[in-house]
Design a protein around this motif. Structure first.
Motif, PDB file in Angstrom:
ATOM      1  N   ASN A 152      -3.086  10.750   1.847  1.00  0.00           N
ATOM      2  CA  ASN A 152      -3.073  10.034   0.546  1.00  0.00           C
ATOM      3  C   ASN A 152      -1.867   9.047   0.795  1.00  0.00           C
ATOM      4  O   ASN A 152      -1.645   8.235  -0.152  1.00  0.00           O
ATOM      5  CB  ASN A 152      -2.697  11.053  -0.586  1.00  0.00           C
ATOM      6  CG  ASN A 152      -3.613  11.715  -0.657  1.00  0.00           C
ATOM      7  OD1 ASN A 152      -4.603  11.709  -1.080  1.00  0.00           O
ATOM      8  ND2 ASN A 152      -3.388  13.123  -0.797  1.00  0.00           N
ATOM      9  N   GLN A 169      -0.434   5.405   1.467  1.00  0.00           N
ATOM     10  CA  GLN A 169      -1.216   4.042   1.600  1.00  0.00           C
ATOM     11  C   GLN A 169      -0.035   3.087   2.269  1.00  0.00           C
ATOM     12  O   GLN A 169      -0.473   2.141   2.906  1.00  0.00           O
ATOM     13  CB  GLN A 169      -1.199   3.553   0.322  1.00  0.00           C
ATOM     14  CG  GLN A 169      -2.228   4.138  -0.766  1.00  0.00           C
ATOM     15  CD  GLN A 169      -2.187   3.596  -2.183  1.00  0.00           C
ATOM     16  OE1 GLN A 169      -1.284   3.100  -2.656  1.00  0.00           O
ATOM     17  NE2 GLN A 169      -3.422   3.760  -2.847  1.00  0.00           N
ATOM     18  N   CYS A 212       1.678   6.038  -2.333  1.00  0.00           N
ATOM     19  CA  CYS A 212       0.636   7.113  -2.494  1.00  0.00           C
ATOM     20  C   CYS A 212      -0.204   7.056  -3.296  1.00  0.00           C
ATOM     21  O   CYS A 212      -0.218   6.639  -4.334  1.00  0.00           O
ATOM     22  CB  CYS A 212       1.147   8.778  -2.458  1.00  0.00           C
ATOM     23  SG  CYS A 212       2.533   9.077  -1.344  1.00  0.00           S
ATOM     24  N   ALA A 213      -1.702   7.483  -3.030  1.00  0.00           N
ATOM     25  CA  ALA A 213      -2.544   7.357  -4.006  1.00  0.00           C
ATOM     26  C   ALA A 213      -2.472   8.770  -4.928  1.00  0.00           C
ATOM     27  O   ALA A 213      -1.456   9.688  -4.548  1.00  0.00           O
ATOM     28  CB  ALA A 213      -3.926   7.659  -3.291  1.00  0.00           C
ATOM     29  N   ASN A 214      -3.190   8.939  -6.028  1.00  0.00           N
ATOM     30  CA  ASN A 214      -2.965  10.194  -6.845  1.00  0.00           C
ATOM     31  C   ASN A 214      -3.253  11.313  -6.120  1.00  0.00           C
ATOM     32  O   ASN A 214      -4.327  11.392  -5.635  1.00  0.00           O
ATOM     33  CB  ASN A 214      -3.775  10.068  -8.151  1.00  0.00           C
ATOM     34  CG  ASN A 214      -3.224   8.947  -9.293  1.00  0.00           C
ATOM     35  OD1 ASN A 214      -2.121   9.368  -9.432  1.00  0.00           O
ATOM     36  ND2 ASN A 214      -3.927   8.156  -9.736  1.00  0.00           N
ATOM     37  N   ALA A 215      -2.256  12.340  -6.137  1.00  0.00           N
ATOM     38  CA  ALA A 215      -2.456  13.434  -5.768  1.00  0.00           C
ATOM     39  C   ALA A 215      -1.553  14.399  -5.932  1.00  0.00           C
ATOM     40  O   ALA A 215      -0.408  14.137  -6.461  1.00  0.00           O
ATOM     41  CB  ALA A 215      -2.565  13.731  -4.082  1.00  0.00           C
ATOM     42  N   ASN A 257       1.737  15.086  -2.864  1.00  0.00           N
ATOM     43  CA  ASN A 257       2.340  14.041  -2.205  1.00  0.00           C
ATOM     44  C   ASN A 257       3.819  14.232  -1.569  1.00  0.00           C
ATOM     45  O   ASN A 257       3.983  14.210  -0.593  1.00  0.00           O
ATOM     46  CB  ASN A 257       2.349  12.772  -2.855  1.00  0.00           C
ATOM     47  CG  ASN A 257       1.029  12.231  -3.247  1.00  0.00           C
ATOM     48  OD1 ASN A 257       0.170  12.247  -2.241  1.00  0.00           O
ATOM     49  ND2 ASN A 257       0.624  11.593  -4.465  1.00  0.00           N
TER      50      ASN A 257
END
Length: 311
Positions: free
Chosen positions: A251, A253, A266-269, A272
């Motif tokens: 996740n 980026q 980070c992407a949504n998770a 993280n």
């Protein structure tokens, strides 16, 4: 009807392309922000819109009508607060405001009322007989604003109005802009201070090198880059190998390490932070403070341009 409509504006200074087919739409009642670093073309765009600069190509309409240098009927409906303070040193605070208001309002009785209101609006009560050289930087900026808005314009351009002012004056200026907008004025606000634009603007444009890179609300611009959160962890020492392992997480980026701080986009998770900490722990890295936050406009700018927008 758009209150400002600019299409394919081109402006050159010799070999320098200051505006590169620049287009802009602003609706009545907006607080519209132009965000970009110094030299991005914000001031040049405003000066072309106001017909203070000639341009090579493009069309400009204000209030649904073509804008020309001699359209004084349109100019009377506009207020301008320039980046550089523009007042007369030999005049007092009150005389300065009265002079600039007099460019738009001929009736003396009405002008007296407007000057009083402008003095109160920017918080210059008690300074009316001061000359500009006796004012602090923040008060001088407030005078600059009063001179530009005393005639109660429908459309107001603020070009970097909080440069080099103290926090108290900056807050007063921003609150004044909100009040003007609530009273019915459409505001165009240029700045390279992300926090200000994010705080007061209903919609904004990110500019660089004379081009419009992105337009939308804060939420719309942040959604463009798909970033869920930013994580920052104080790490005194971090090897290139560990940084590469963090960058390879599903996740993540982008991961940057500088001056003892690890920044991870980070992407949504939901995991993280724990995923990044697990890598650091397995590498034996010492960690300090840890915090996470939503993406900022600087993150949007970095994603779009590859460079950070610094104050």
């Amino acid at each position: 009807m758009d209150i400002v409509a600019v299409d394919n504006l081109v402006k050159r200074y010799g070999e320098v392309l200051a505006l590169d087919h620049f287009s802009l739409r602003i609706e009545p009642g907006e607080v519209f922000g132009l965000l970009g670093p110094n030299g991005s073309g914000k001031t040049t765009a405003i000066n072309c819109i106001l017909q203070l600069l000639t341009y090579d190509k493009g069309t400009i309409e204000l209030f649904g009508q073509p804008m020309r240098p001699a359209r004084y009927d349109l100019k009377r409906r506009i207020g301008v607060v320039p980046q550089n303070v523009a007042v007369f040193e030999e005049l007092t605070v009150r005389e300065n405001i009265d002079y600039f208001c007099g460019l738009y309002v001929g009736d003396r009785a009405r002008r007296r009322e407007l000057v009083e209101e402008a003095v109160a609006f920017v918080g210059l009560e008690g300074y009316e007989r001061f000359r500009p050289r006796k004012l602090s930087g923040g008060l001088l900026r407030r005078l600059n604003i009063a001179c530009g808005i005393a005639h109660k314009p429908e459309l107001v351009f603020f070009d970097e109005p909080t440069v080099a002012v103290d926090p108290q004056s900056r807050n007063a200026i921003l609150e004044g802009i909100r009040q003007m907008n609530r009273a019915g004025s459409t505001v165009v606000y240029t700045s390279h201070y992300m926090e200000e634009v994010e705080e007061i603007c209903t919609r904004l444009m990110i500019m660089d090198r004379g081009q419009a890179l992105a337009v939308g609300t804060n939420a719309e611009l942040k959604a463009m880059i798909g970033m869920g959160e930013k994580i920052r962890i104080d790490v005194p020492e971090l090897s290139d190998e560990t940084l590469a392992r963090i960058s390879a997480l599903p996740n993540v980026q982008r991961a940057l390490y500088r001056e003892g701080a690890l920044d991870v986009a980070c992407a949504n998770a939901t995991s993280n932070v724990s995923d990044v900490l697990a890598v650091l722990q397995s590498a034996g890295a010492t960690t300090g403070r840890i915090w996470a936050e939503p993406p900022t406009l600087n993150d949007v700018f970095l994603e779009i341009t590859g460079t950070e927008l610094r104050d």
